[in-house]
Design a protein around this motif. Structure first.
Motif: not given
Length: 110
Positions: A66-93
């Protein structure tokens, strides 16, 4: 101490030893059953992991068609997930280390 009381003590010890032996046998059976369940769970997890990997490859192939860069989407999702985890960790701390005075401060007028 007579032989009668000694025999009673020995019988009591024997009864307790027999009860403990039965408990050990039950524990051994439970452990054996748990080992079987763990093996089954391990096999299930491996099978699901393999299926997930196949599905990922299929989705990436469809995205490429379909002309979509799936790897890029996965990389962006991984970054978003890492940021959410970091925010949750910081909030918990922050919650664990902050102590908030919920009582209103009293001021006296002189």
């Amino acid at each position: 101490m007579g032989l009668g009381s000694t025999a009673k003590k020995i019988q009591g010890l024997s009864d307790r030893a027999e009860a403990m032996y039965k408990q050990v046998q039950k524990l051994q059976q439970r452990i054996t059953n748990l080992e079987g369940e763990v093996d089954d769970t391990h096999d299930t997890v491996e099978r699901i992991d393999h299926q997930l990997s196949e599905q990922r490859q299929l989705l990436l192939a469809i995205a490429e068609e379909q002309g979509i860069d799936g790897e890029q989407i996965l990389a962006e999702a991984a970054i978003d997930e890492a940021e959410l985890d970091d925010e949750e960790s910081t909030a918990t701390d922050d919650t664990a280390t902050d102590t908030v005075d919920t009582e209103p401060s009293e001021t006296t007028a002189e």
